[in-house]
Design a protein around this motif. Structure first.
Motif, PDB file in Angstrom:
ATOM      1  N   LEU A 178       0.828  -1.207   0.000  1.00  0.00           N
ATOM      2  CA  LEU A 178       0.000   0.000   0.000  1.00  0.00           C
ATOM      3  C   LEU A 178       0.861   1.255   0.000  1.00  0.00           C
ATOM      4  N   ARG A 179       0.400   2.260  -0.723  1.00  0.00           N
ATOM      5  CA  ARG A 179       1.027   3.577  -0.632  1.00  0.00           C
ATOM      6  C   ARG A 179       0.729   4.188   0.736  1.00  0.00           C
ATOM      7  N   PRO A 180       1.557   5.143   1.204  1.00  0.00           N
ATOM      8  CA  PRO A 180       1.212   5.865   2.426  1.00  0.00           C
ATOM      9  C   PRO A 180      -0.175   6.492   2.288  1.00  0.00           C
ATOM     10  N   GLY A 181      -1.009   6.285   3.286  1.00  0.00           N
ATOM     11  CA  GLY A 181      -2.378   6.773   3.211  1.00  0.00           C
ATOM     12  C   GLY A 181      -3.337   5.808   2.549  1.00  0.00           C
ATOM     13  N   GLY A 182      -2.812   4.723   1.988  1.00  0.00           N
ATOM     14  CA  GLY A 182      -3.672   3.700   1.394  1.00  0.00           C
ATOM     15  C   GLY A 182      -4.486   2.991   2.460  1.00  0.00           C
ATOM     16  N   GLU A 183      -5.558   2.352   2.045  1.00  0.00           N
ATOM     17  CA  GLU A 183      -6.511   1.801   3.006  1.00  0.00           C
ATOM     18  C   GLU A 183      -6.797   0.322   2.775  1.00  0.00           C
ATOM     19  N   ILE A 184      -7.080  -0.358   3.882  1.00  0.00           N
ATOM     20  CA  ILE A 184      -7.651  -1.705   3.862  1.00  0.00           C
ATOM     21  C   ILE A 184      -9.145  -1.584   4.153  1.00  0.00           C
ATOM     22  N   VAL A 185      -9.964  -2.227   3.342  1.00  0.00           N
ATOM     23  CA  VAL A 185     -11.384  -2.395   3.656  1.00  0.00           C
ATOM     24  C   VAL A 185     -11.563  -3.862   4.014  1.00  0.00           C
ATOM     25  N   GLN A 186     -11.844  -4.112   5.282  1.00  0.00           N
ATOM     26  CA  GLN A 186     -11.884  -5.480   5.802  1.00  0.00           C
ATOM     27  C   GLN A 186     -13.292  -5.808   6.280  1.00  0.00           C
ATOM     28  N   VAL A 187     -13.795  -6.961   5.866  1.00  0.00           N
ATOM     29  CA  VAL A 187     -15.108  -7.432   6.299  1.00  0.00           C
ATOM     30  C   VAL A 187     -14.926  -8.729   7.074  1.00  0.00           C
ATOM     31  N   ASP A 188     -15.477  -8.767   8.291  1.00  0.00           N
ATOM     32  CA  ASP A 188     -15.422  -9.956   9.134  1.00  0.00           C
ATOM     33  C   ASP A 188     -16.835 -10.339   9.559  1.00  0.00           C
ATOM     34  N   ALA A 189     -17.024 -11.616   9.817  1.00  0.00           N
ATOM     35  CA  ALA A 189     -18.319 -12.083  10.303  1.00  0.00           C
ATOM     36  C   ALA A 189     -18.580 -11.562  11.706  1.00  0.00           C
ATOM     37  N   GLY A 190     -19.817 -11.123  11.959  1.00  0.00           N
ATOM     38  CA  GLY A 190     -20.221 -10.706  13.289  1.00  0.00           C
ATOM     39  C   GLY A 190     -20.620 -11.904  14.151  1.00  0.00           C
ATOM     40  N   PRO A 191     -20.859 -11.684  15.447  1.00  0.00           N
ATOM     41  CA  PRO A 191     -21.165 -12.793  16.367  1.00  0.00           C
ATOM     42  C   PRO A 191     -22.384 -13.615  15.962  1.00  0.00           C
ATOM     43  N   ASP A 192     -23.379 -12.984  15.371  1.00  0.00           N
ATOM     44  CA  ASP A 192     -24.609 -13.699  15.012  1.00  0.00           C
ATOM     45  C   ASP A 192     -24.642 -14.146  13.556  1.00  0.00           C
ATOM     46  N   HIS A 193     -23.527 -14.037  12.865  1.00  0.00           N
ATOM     47  CA  HIS A 193     -23.523 -14.378  11.437  1.00  0.00           C
ATOM     48  C   HIS A 193     -23.881 -15.850  11.237  1.00  0.00           C
ATOM     49  N   LEU A 194     -24.954 -16.087  10.504  1.00  0.00           N
ATOM     50  CA  LEU A 194     -25.428 -17.438  10.172  1.00  0.00           C
ATOM     51  C   LEU A 194     -25.688 -18.286  11.407  1.00  0.00           C
ATOM     52  N   ILE A 195     -26.140 -17.658  12.478  1.00  0.00           N
ATOM     53  CA  ILE A 195     -26.303 -18.388  13.731  1.00  0.00           C
ATOM     54  C   ILE A 195     -27.344 -19.490  13.609  1.00  0.00           C
ATOM     55  N   GLU A 196     -28.363 -19.273  12.798  1.00  0.00           N
ATOM     56  CA  GLU A 196     -29.388 -20.305  12.622  1.00  0.00           C
ATOM     57  C   GLU A 196     -28.804 -21.552  11.947  1.00  0.00           C
ATOM     58  N   LEU A 197     -27.942 -21.346  10.966  1.00  0.00           N
ATOM     59  CA  LEU A 197     -27.268 -22.469  10.320  1.00  0.00           C
ATOM     60  C   LEU A 197     -26.349 -23.179  11.301  1.00  0.00           C
ATOM     61  N   ARG A 198     -25.632 -22.412  12.072  1.00  0.00           N
ATOM     62  CA  ARG A 198     -24.710 -23.012  13.049  1.00  0.00           C
ATOM     63  C   ARG A 198     -25.456 -23.803  14.119  1.00  0.00           C
ATOM     64  N   ASN A 199     -26.630 -23.321  14.511  1.00  0.00           N
ATOM     65  CA  ASN A 199     -27.418 -24.051  15.505  1.00  0.00           C
ATOM     66  C   ASN A 199     -27.891 -25.399  14.983  1.00  0.00           C
ATOM     67  N   ILE A 200     -28.106 -25.489  13.685  1.00  0.00           N
ATOM     68  CA  ILE A 200     -28.508 -26.760  13.078  1.00  0.00           C
ATOM     69  C   ILE A 200     -27.319 -27.707  12.965  1.00  0.00           C
ATOM     70  N   ILE A 201     -26.170 -27.158  12.644  1.00  0.00           N
ATOM     71  CA  ILE A 201     -24.991 -27.991  12.371  1.00  0.00           C
ATOM     72  C   ILE A 201     -24.376 -28.566  13.636  1.00  0.00           C
ATOM     73  N   TYR A 202     -24.254 -27.724  14.672  1.00  0.00           N
ATOM     74  CA  TYR A 202     -23.463 -28.111  15.837  1.00  0.00           C
ATOM     75  C   TYR A 202     -24.352 -28.411  17.042  1.00  0.00           C
ATOM     76  N   PRO A 203     -23.994 -29.424  17.821  1.00  0.00           N
ATOM     77  CA  PRO A 203     -24.763 -29.708  19.043  1.00  0.00           C
ATOM     78  C   PRO A 203     -24.626 -28.609  20.095  1.00  0.00           C
ATOM     79  N   GLU A 204     -23.493 -27.903  20.045  1.00  0.00           N
ATOM     80  CA  GLU A 204     -23.258 -26.801  20.996  1.00  0.00           C
ATOM     81  C   GLU A 204     -22.383 -25.753  20.316  1.00  0.00           C
ATOM     82  N   LEU A 205     -22.795 -24.488  20.433  1.00  0.00           N
ATOM     83  CA  LEU A 205     -22.042 -23.419  19.792  1.00  0.00           C
ATOM     84  C   LEU A 205     -20.940 -22.913  20.704  1.00  0.00           C
ATOM     85  N   LYS A 206     -19.763 -22.706  20.113  1.00  0.00           N
ATOM     86  CA  LYS A 206     -18.669 -22.075  20.836  1.00  0.00           C
ATOM     87  C   LYS A 206     -18.842 -20.562  20.789  1.00  0.00           C
TER      88      LYS A 206
END
Length: 280
Positions: A178-206
């Motif tokens: 990156l040049r000086p002053g250049g930027e990163i645009v970063q996207v991360d999953a939030g705590p509830d991201h796809l929580i319904e899917l995770r509840n189906i997949i796993y017996p217990e959520l971490k």
């Protein structure tokens, strides 16, 4: 608006300048990398691979393409667009890389929505050759490169913006290119991201792993925003495609995967955090 391929590529073996000569990229030391007939270049040396075929496989890439083409994640794409083309970038010339670009959905979204006065040089990079192949088939304009975030085949201080969307940031490399002053645009999953899917997949959520609250070394946090919405997947195919886009496809046990396979539809919460970091 003007869209061009990003050309400040570096040799992945010795870091020197790559020059386009005919249908290959070459450095002065004699290393040469042919452009595939689909238009991409492979800049991931064998010695830097951790497996024979790293990254998403052909089936996973096809699932991602179907899912994103259906517009399910368009609110995230719009948030990324707003983060890239903020007030100082609306009329600027920019060089932008999507680090972990997949099949190129977010880069294509930027190109379609960018302001008329903007000029954009685009580079899509992914460690999966299948992802880059799919991206190159859909859009010939950006430079598409098979490569690794751990050793970016990019010359120092030649980029203005790096996208890292649900990916694996390597901040020392991002800071280098990156040049000086250049930027990163970063996207991360939030705590509830796809929580319904995770509840189906796993017996217990971490407890979800929280990303660091501080800016990475060499960067300043500029802005943070959240994207949250309810998404209904109307059929088995879209549910299967979403699963194939996530690490849960490999982490889940056979019983969890079987439960997902039985679903005729599913409504999930999508939650993502969009952060901007500026290089000091």
């Amino acid at each position: 608006m003007t869209i061009t391929p990003f050309e400040a590529l570096a040799c992945p073996i010795d870091g020197s300048v790559l020059q386009l000569k005919g249908r290959s990229w070459q450095c002065d030391a004699g290393h040469s990398f042919d452009i595939a007939r689909q238009g991409y270049v492979h800049l991931l040396p064998v010695q830097n691979k951790r497996s024979k075929d790293p990254g998403d496989n052909k089936e996973m890439v096809a699932a991602r393409k179907r899912f994103l083409a259906a517009g399910f994640y368009e609110p995230i794409a719009e948030a990324v667009f707003q983060a890239v083309f903020h007030e100082t970038h609306c009329e600027a010339a920019m060089a932008c890389m999507d680090a972990g670009c997949g099949e190129g959905y977010y880069m294509r979204y930027l190109a379609e929505k960018m302001p008329d006065a903007a000029r954009l040089a685009m580079l899509g990079l992914d460690i999966s050759k299948w992802a880059i192949l799919s991206a190159a088939k859909q859009d010939k304009t950006p430079a598409w490169v098979v490569g690794s975030n751990a050793n970016l085949p990019v010359l120092p201080e030649t980029l203005d913006c790096i996208l890292c969307l649900f990916g694996f940031p390597v901040y020392r490399e991002f800071a280098r290119v990156l040049r000086p002053g250049g930027e990163i645009v970063q996207v991360d999953a939030g705590p509830d991201h796809l929580i319904e899917l995770r509840n189906i997949i796993y017996p217990e959520l971490k407890e979800p792993r929280q990303p660091p609250s501080d800016a990475p070394e060499g960067f300043t946090a500029v802005d943070t925003s959240a994207v949250r919405f309810s998404l209904t997947l109307p059929d088995k195919q879209s549910v299967s495609d979403l699963l194939a886009m996530t690490p849960h496809l490999y982490r889940a046990g056979a019983e969890g995967l079987a439960r997902v396979a039985e679903l005729e539809s599913l409504t999930v919460t999508v939650e993502a955090t969009v952060k901007r970091f500026k290089k000091n």
